[in-house]
Design a protein around this motif. Structure first.
Motif, PDB file in Angstrom:
ATOM      1  N   PRO B 352      12.044  -2.852   5.979  1.00  0.00           N
ATOM      2  CA  PRO B 352      12.283  -2.653   4.668  1.00  0.00           C
ATOM      3  C   PRO B 352      11.841  -3.533   3.642  1.00  0.00           C
ATOM      4  O   PRO B 352      11.726  -3.384   2.646  1.00  0.00           O
ATOM      5  N   ASP B 353      11.697  -4.993   4.323  1.00  0.00           N
ATOM      6  CA  ASP B 353      11.454  -6.296   3.513  1.00  0.00           C
ATOM      7  C   ASP B 353       9.912  -6.075   3.079  1.00  0.00           C
ATOM      8  O   ASP B 353       9.370  -6.535   2.135  1.00  0.00           O
ATOM      9  N   TYR B 354       9.154  -4.912   3.791  1.00  0.00           N
ATOM     10  CA  TYR B 354       7.772  -4.875   3.372  1.00  0.00           C
ATOM     11  C   TYR B 354       7.637  -3.563   2.469  1.00  0.00           C
ATOM     12  O   TYR B 354       8.391  -2.658   2.513  1.00  0.00           O
ATOM     13  N   ALA B 355       6.607  -3.432   1.859  1.00  0.00           N
ATOM     14  CA  ALA B 355       6.251  -2.241   0.901  1.00  0.00           C
ATOM     15  C   ALA B 355       5.867  -1.117   1.826  1.00  0.00           C
ATOM     16  O   ALA B 355       5.561   0.179   1.231  1.00  0.00           O
ATOM     17  N   ALA B 356       5.718  -1.016   3.070  1.00  0.00           N
ATOM     18  CA  ALA B 356       4.979  -0.288   3.882  1.00  0.00           C
ATOM     19  C   ALA B 356       5.958   1.149   3.903  1.00  0.00           C
ATOM     20  O   ALA B 356       5.474   2.061   3.506  1.00  0.00           O
ATOM     21  N   LEU B 357       7.012   0.897   4.186  1.00  0.00           N
ATOM     22  CA  LEU B 357       8.123   2.100   4.593  1.00  0.00           C
ATOM     23  C   LEU B 357       8.163   2.990   3.220  1.00  0.00           C
ATOM     24  O   LEU B 357       7.915   4.234   3.258  1.00  0.00           O
ATOM     25  N   PRO B 358       8.569   2.318   2.209  1.00  0.00           N
ATOM     26  CA  PRO B 358       8.892   2.974   1.000  1.00  0.00           C
ATOM     27  C   PRO B 358       7.585   3.928   0.634  1.00  0.00           C
ATOM     28  O   PRO B 358       7.502   4.738  -0.011  1.00  0.00           O
ATOM     29  N   SER B 359       6.363   2.963   0.853  1.00  0.00           N
ATOM     30  CA  SER B 359       5.108   3.777   0.356  1.00  0.00           C
ATOM     31  C   SER B 359       4.608   4.797   1.236  1.00  0.00           C
ATOM     32  O   SER B 359       4.373   6.213   0.741  1.00  0.00           O
ATOM     33  N   ALA B 525      -0.733   1.074  -1.153  1.00  0.00           N
ATOM     34  CA  ALA B 525      -0.084  -0.099  -0.462  1.00  0.00           C
ATOM     35  C   ALA B 525      -0.942  -0.888   0.615  1.00  0.00           C
ATOM     36  O   ALA B 525      -1.011  -2.257   0.674  1.00  0.00           O
ATOM     37  N   ILE B 526      -1.733  -0.013   1.177  1.00  0.00           N
ATOM     38  CA  ILE B 526      -2.742  -0.703   2.387  1.00  0.00           C
ATOM     39  C   ILE B 526      -3.785  -1.698   1.426  1.00  0.00           C
ATOM     40  O   ILE B 526      -3.909  -2.766   1.906  1.00  0.00           O
ATOM     41  N   TYR B 527      -4.289  -1.139   0.375  1.00  0.00           N
ATOM     42  CA  TYR B 527      -5.016  -2.138  -0.701  1.00  0.00           C
ATOM     43  C   TYR B 527      -4.303  -3.450  -0.878  1.00  0.00           C
ATOM     44  O   TYR B 527      -4.855  -4.391  -0.988  1.00  0.00           O
TER      45      TYR B 527
END
Lengths: 451, 571
Positions: B352-359, B525-527
Motif C-alpha cells: 500500500p505504500d505505492y500507488a500500484a494497488l489503489p490504481s 500509474a504505470i506512466y
C-alpha cells in the motif's frame, strides 16, 4: 435464463454506487495532515511512519499523512496557483484549498511565497536554533519563516566509467567536459521545463561559467545527447544500462543508482568548485485546514528524528525502515553523531565553499530557464545536432563557432523576457516562439556556412 | 404498423440515448472546436493558422503523418502475406495460429515500449546477443542502432506490431468475399498464379485493404502513449498532452487548435475510406457462388506457413516478453537476459505504500462501471435500431458509430474542455474527482463495438420468436428478458468483455483525464512510476498484470464468439 438480466441490473447498480463512491480516497479524519509533494513514494512512506511514531510520543496522539500527488513540481505549483485563484475569486481563499503543506520542490517555494500561496509557520525556537540559517551564502530557510529547507541537494555528473574507457575518454570532472565533441551521441539530459532538478543542474553551469560562456556550453552539451527524457531520475538509470555514457543529475539519484547496480556500473562526481548546495524546502499553505498538526510536521522534519531519515542507511537504528533516501540533512549534528551509518558522502558543513551561488538569481531564473532551453535545444534538437556535427567536421572554424555561440540578447534581456513569460500563457507562447526562431535560424546558418 | 402510443416507450428510450450521446459525445467535440477558435472571448483563426505556420507544430504534424504512413505500410507488409496464406490454404494448426495472430491487438504498445528498449537499444539484448555470437565486435561503436537516436523507428515498430492484426482481419474478410469464379476465369484465360493475384485478387480485396488502412492510419496518427513512452516528443499528440497536462482555468487554445487539426485529418481519412469502400462495394456485382477452395498444404508447405505465422507472432510478442523479463529482474544491464531475478516488484505492487494497488482497484471499478454502462446503452440502441421503426433511428445509429472516427486524444481534449473551471461539470474534471469522467470516456469510446456486437446478435435472432412470445401474451419487457436476451447473451458478453479489457488498459483518456493520483487508473500509474527510478520495476510488474488480465478476457470472448469475433474489429 434469469441470470443475465439480473446481472445487468446488478452491473448498473454497481456502476452507480462506484460512481458516487469515487476513487480510493482516505477517510476524512480529524487527525490527518494533507501534504502535496513531488517526493517519491519511498520518502512518503518513511516519513509517514516515522512522523506517526514521533507525534504519538511527543504529543500523545497518532496523526496520519494524506499525500496528494499531481506529478512534478511544475504541475503542483500550477495546480495550487489555479486553485487559490479560484478560491480567492469566491472570497474563500483564506479557507485554503484543502491542503496543509507543500513539501519538496526547490525554488518553487520562493515562488509560492511571492504568489501569496504560503504563510509563515510557527516553529519552536529551540528546533530552529540547531540549524544554521544559511550555508556558504545559500539560505537554508526563509528569514520570515515562509519556507524551511529540510534537506540539501547537490548536483553533479553521473557516468559509466567502463564505457568511457572504451572510447579512451577520461571520466568527466567538470561541467565543461561534457561539451567535448568526443561525447557526441553519448549523453542523456532531462527536459528542464519538466524537471526541476535538471533545471538546477543547468543553473549550476550558468552560475559557474556566466551567461555568455555558460549558455553556449549548454547548447554543446545538449548537442551531444543521444536521449532526452522527461524525468531526471531516468538519467542515472539509462547511464547504468550503458547505452548512454554520462548525464547530469541531482546527487541522490546518482547515489541511489550506484547503490542499486554497483560502483562498477556507474559513478557520480560533484564537479569541484562548480556546484553548490540547494535546499529542499517545506511550506505551510494559506488557510491550511489542519494548521497545528501541519506545524508539528514541519517541526518533525527539522528535528533530529526527521533529519536522521534523510541520511542514515535503511535498517539502522533511528534511520529509515526500508529505503535509504540519500539526502543531505540540514542539521549539522547528524553528520557527527551518526557518521558510521550515513549513506551520503558529502560533508557540506565541513567543506569549503564550492561555487559562489547567487540564490536569488537562481530562483528568478528557474521560472523561465527550462523554457529557454526547451526552445533552444529540445524543440530544435535535430537541427542543433546537425549544426554541431557540421561544426566539428569543419574543425571548429572561428566564424562558425561564433555563430553557434550567438546569444539571443544579454543576461538582463533574458531576465526581462523571462519575467514576462512566467506571468502569462500568451506571453509564454510568444516568447518561446521568439527564442525558437532565433536558435533555429542560427543553427541553419551554421549548417549553411559548412557548405 | 405500430401506433404512436405503442411506440412511446421506444421514443423515450431513444431520447435518453440521444441525450447521453449529445452530452458526452457531441458536446466535447463541439467544445474542442470552440476552444480552438476562441481566445479572450473573441473568435480567431490565429491558433489554427499557427498549427500550419509555426515550425514547431508543423514539424509535429509532419512527424505524426510520417509515423502513420510508415505504420500503415509496415502493417500491410506483415498483414497481406498472412491474410493470403490464411485465405488460400489449410494446414495443421491453422486455427491456433490465426487465433494467436489477434493477441498483439490486445497487448498495449504503451507497455510493450518499455520492453522494446531493453531489446533493441544499442546495449540491449539483441545487440549483446549478436556480440556473443561473434556477428558484432565488442568495440564501443559495434552495435546496430535499431531505434535510431530520434526514436522514430521504435514508435513505428511498436505500433505496427500492435496494429497489423487489424489489417489481417480486414483483408482476410475481403478475400473471403471474392467470388472464386473471378479467379478461375483468369486462370482459364491463361494467367499464372502470380498475375492472377496482382491483377484480380488484390484489386478485388481493396475494400479490405482500405478498411484496414483507415483504422491503422487514424490510430497511429493520433497515438499518445507509445511516443510518450519512447521519448519521441515531436508529434502532435505529445504536444497536445504537454499543453493540457497542467491544471488551468484557461487551457491554451493552441492545444485545442492542434486537436481540431487532428480531428479534421482523422475524419477526412475516415470519409475517404468510407467513400472508396462504397464505390468498390458497388463494383462487386456477384457474390460468391460457392466457397473458394482452400488447398491443403503438404509437410513442406505446412512448415513454411507455420514458420511465417509463428515468426510474426513471435516478433509481435517479443517486446512484451521484454516487459515480463523486466518485471522479474533485479539487475538487467549489459546482458541478453537479466542476471539476477526477484519477485520484489510484484510484492511491491501489492504494497500500500505505492500507488500500484489503489490504481488497480480504480481501474477495476472504472472498467466494471463502463462495461455496465455500455451493455445497457448498447442494448437499448441496438434494440431501437433493429427492432423498432421509430424515426431517427438511423441518426442514432450514426451517432453511436461516430466514436470510431474520433480519436481518443480528441475525445480526451473534449472532456477537458467541458470540465474546466466554471463549467457545470467541473466537479468531475481531471483535477477534482474524475471517476465518472473516466467511466463515461471509456464507455463512449467502446460503444460502437458494443452496439455493433448487439446489433449482429439481434439480426441473427429471428424476430419470429419474439412475435410468437407476444402472441402468447408476454409483455414486451417479458419478451426481452426471457427470449431476446438469452439468445443474444453470447454477443453481449463478448462485447462486454471487450469493453472491459479496453477500459482496463486504455491509455489516452487515462493519461489526460486523471490528474490526482488518488484516482489514477493502471496506465497512468504505470506512466508516473516509469519516471521515478525507484518504482520502474513496479511499473513493469503492473504492465504484466494488466496484460495477463487482458489476455484472459480476450480468450474468454473468443471462446464465446469464435470466428465472429473478427467481425467486431472491422470497419
Amino acid at each position: 435464463m434469469k441470470l443475465l438480466p439480473a446481472m445487468i441490473a446488478a452491473c448498473i447498480v454497481m456502476a452507480l454506487w462506484i460512481g458516487c463512491g469515487g476513487g480510493t480516497s482516505a477517510a476524512e479524519s480529524a487527525d490527518v495532515v494533507v501534504i502535496i509533494s513531488p517526493h517519491n513514494p519511498h520518502i512518503q512512506s518513511e516519513f509517514s511512519k516515522a512522523f506517526r511514531t514521533w507525534h504519538q510520543t511527543k504529543y500523545g496522539k497518532p496523526v496520519d499523512i494524506k499525500w496528494r500527488d499531481l506529478g512534478g513540481t511544475v504541475q503542483i505549483l500550477q495546480s495550487l496557483v489555479s486553485d487559490y485563484a479560484a478560491a480567492d475569486q469566491r472570497g474563500e481563499g483564506d479557507k485554503g484549498v484543502g491542503v496543509d503543506l507543500f513539501f519538496g520542490g526547490g525554488p518553487a517555494h520562493a515562488e509560492a511565497k511571492d504568489k501569496g500561496l504560503t504563510i509563515p509557520a510557527n516553529i519552536p525556537d529551540d528546533v530552529l536554533a540547531r540549524i544554521p540559517a544559511d550555508l556558504h551564502g545559500v539560505r537554508l530557510r526563509d528569514p520570515e519563516n515562509y519556507w524551511f529547507g529540510t534537506a540539501m541537494s547537490s548536483f553533479g555528473i553521473i557516468y559509466y566509467a567502463d564505457g568511457l574507457k572504451q572510447l579512451s575518454l577520461a571520466p568527466p570532472q567538470r561541467w565543461a567536459d561534457l561539451a567535448d565533441p568526443r561525447y557526441v551521441g553519448r549523453l542523456i539530459l532531462a527536459d528542464g521545463s519538466k524537471s526541476g532538478s535538471a533545471r538546477a543542474c543547468y543553473e549550476m553551469v550558468l552560475q559557474k561559467y556566466g551567461w555568455e560562456k555558460g549558455l553556449p556550453l549548454l547548447l554543446r552539451i545538449s548537442a551531444n545527447t543521444r536521449q532526452l527524457v522527461e524525468s531526471s531520475s531516468t538519467v542515472p538509470r539509462e547511464v547504468a544500462k550503458g547505452s548512454v555514457l554520462a548525464g547530469m543529475c541531482i546527487d541522490f539519484y546518482g547515489y541511489s543508482q550506484i547503490d542499486q547496480v554497483g560502483a562498477d556500473k556507474a559513478n557520480f562526481v560533484l564537479p569541484a568548485g562548480e556546484t553548490a548546495i540547494a535546499p529542499d524546502p517545506i511550506s505551510l499553505l494559506r488557510g491550511a485546514p489542519h494548521r497545528e498538526l501541519a506545524e508539528h510536521f514541519i517541526e518533525f522534519c527539522l528535528s533530529e528524528p526527521g533529519q536522521r531519515l534523510w541520511a542514515l542507511r535503511a535498517g539502522t537504528e533511528g534511520g529509515p525502515i526500508k529505503h535509504s533516501l540519500y539526502r543531505l540533512p540540514v542539521l549539522p549534528d547528524i553528520y557527527t553523531k551518526y557518521e558510521k551509518d550515513l549513506v551520503v558522502y558529502s560533508r557540506p558543513f565541513a567543506q569549503a565553499e564550492g561555487l559562489t551561488y547567487d540564490q536569488a538569481k537562481a530562483t528568478q531564473r528557474s521560472r523561465w530557464l527550462g523554457w529557454l532551453l526547451k526552445s533552444a535545444c529540445i524543440d530544435n534538437q535535430d537541427i542543433l545536432r546537425q549544426a554541431y556535427k557540421a561544426m566539428i567536421d569543419a574543425n571548429m572554424p572561428p566564424a562558425m563557432v561564433a555563430e553557434f555561440d550567438k546569444l539571443p540578447g544579454d543576461e538582463a534581456t533574458a531576465f526581462d523576457l523571462g519575467a514576462k513569460l512566467a506571468d502569462s500563457q500568451t506571453q509564454r507562447d510568444d516568447i518561446t516562439k521568439q527564442w525558437y526562431d532565433f536558435f533555429r535560424t542560427k543553427y541553419q546558418t551554421v549548417i549553411r556556412m559548412a557548405k | 404498423m405500430a401506433s404512436s402510443r405503442r411506440q412511446l416507450p421506444a421514443y423515450i428510450l431513444a431520447a435518453v440515448a440521444m441525450a447521453f450521446l449529445a452530452l458526452f459525445l457531441l458536446w466535447p467535440i463541439a467544445a474542442t472546436l470552440r476552444a480552438g477558435f476562441v481566445a479572450d472571448g473573441q473568435i480567431t483563426v490565429r491558433y489554427i493558422v499557427n498549427a500550419f505556420t509555426d515550425e514547431r507544430y508543423t514539424a509535429g504534424l509532419r512527424n505524426s503523418f510520417a509515423i502513420a504512413i510508415a505504420t500503415t505500410l509496415a502493417s500491410m507488409v506483415l498483414g497481406i502475406p498472412l491474410a493470403v496464406v490464411a485465405n488460400r490454404f489449410r494446414f495443421a494448426g491453422k486455427r491456433l495460429w490465426t487465433a494467436l495472430i489477434l493477441v498483439p491487438m490486445i497487448l498495449p504498445p504503451f507497455v510493450g515500449a518499455i520492453g522494446l528498449k531493453n531489446l533493441l537499444d544499442i546495449r540491449g539484448s539483441v545487440n549483446i546477443l549478436l556480440q556473443h555470437l561473434g556477428i558484432l565486435g565488442t568495440g564501443p561503436n559495434d552495435y546496430i542502432d535499431f531505434l535510431g537516436a530520434s526514436g522514430f523507428w521504435g514508435v513505428v515498430i511498436m505500433e505496427t506490431l500492435h496494429l497489423y492484426p487489424i489489417m489481417f482481419l480486414n483483408l482476410q474478410a475481403a478475400l473471403a468475399n471474392i467470388d472464386p469464379a473471378m479467379e478461375e476465369s483468369a486462370r482459364n484465360l491463361g494467367a499464372g498464379s502470380w498475375r492472377t493475384f496482382w491483377r484480380i485478387t488484390l484489386p478485388l480485396a481493396r475494400p479490405g485493404l482500405f478498411a484496414g488502412s483507415t483504422i491503422v492510419f487514424i490510430w497511429s496518427f493520433t497515438e499518445l502513449g507509445t511516443p510518450l513512452m519512447l521519448h519521441y516528443w515531436n508529434v502532435t499528440s505529445v504536444q497536445v498532452f504537454n499543453f493540457l497536462r497542467l491544471e488551468s482555468a484557461t487551457p491554451d487554445p493552441q492545444a485545442f487548435a492542434l486537436v481540431v487539426v487532428l480531428l479534421a485529418v482523422s475524419a477526412g481519412a475516415y470519409l475517404v475510406g468510407k467513400v472508396l469502400l462504397g464505390q468498390r462495394a458497388a463494383a462487386m456485382t456477384s457474390k460468391a457462388t460457392r466457397a473458394s477452395d482452400q488447398r491443403s498444404l503438404g509437410p513442406l508447405g505446412t512448415v513454411m506457413a507455420t514458420f511465417l505465422f509463428a515468426l510474426v507472432t513471435f516478433l509481435a510478442v517479443l517486446p512484451h516478453i521484454g516487459v515480463v523479463l523486466d518485471s522479474v529482474a533485479r539487475v538487467w544491464v549489459g546482458s541478453v537476459l537479466p542476471t539476477d531475478y526477484t519477485a520484489s516488484h510484484y510484492v511491491n505492487a501489492m504494497d500500500p505504500d505505492y500507488a500500484a494497488l489503489p490504481s488497480i482497484v480504480n481501474s477495476l471499478k472504472y472498467a466494471v462501471a463502463a462495461t455496465a454502462l455500455d451493455v445497457a446503452l448498447g442494448l437499448v440502441i441496438a434494440w431501437l435500431i433493429v427492432r423498432t421503426t421509430i424515426r431517427g433511428r438511423t441518426l442514432l445509429d450514426t451517432l453511436a458509430m461516430l466514436p470510431l472516427a474520433v480519436p481518443g486524444l480528441v475525445m480526451a481534449a473534449g472532456y477537458i474542455a467541458i470540465t474546466r473551471a466554471g463549467s457545470p461539470l467541473e466537479a468531475i474534471g481531471p483535477w477534482r474527482n474524475p471517476t465518472w469522467l473516466l467511466i463515461i470516456a471509456y464507455s463512449v469510446r467502446r460503444l460502437p463495438y458494443m452496439v455493433r456486437s448487439t446489433v449482429a446478435g439481434l439480426q441473427q435472432t429471428s424476430v419470429d420468436l419474439e412475435e410468437a412470445a407476444r402472441n402468447l401474451g408476454a409483455t414486451p419487457l417479458h419478451t426481452v428478458r426471457k427470449i431476446t436476451l438469452p439468445l443474444i447473451a453470447a454477443n453481449i458478453i463478448a462485447g462486454g468483455l471487450l469493453c472491459f479489457s479496453f477500459a482496463m488498459l486504455e491509455v489516452s483518456d487515462s493519461l489526460m483525464l486523471a490528474g490526482d493520483q488518488a484516482y489514477y487508473p493502471i496506465t497512468k500509474a504505470i506512466y508516473s512510476m516509469m519516471s521515478i527510478a525507484d518504482t520502474v520495476g513496479i511499473a513493469t510488474a503492473m504492465g504484466v498484470l494488466g496484460m495477463v488480465l487482458l489476455t484472459a478476457t480476450i480468450v474468454g470472448a473468443s471462446l464465446l464468439l469464435g470466428r465472429r469475433l473478427g467481425a467486431i474489429f472491422r470497419v
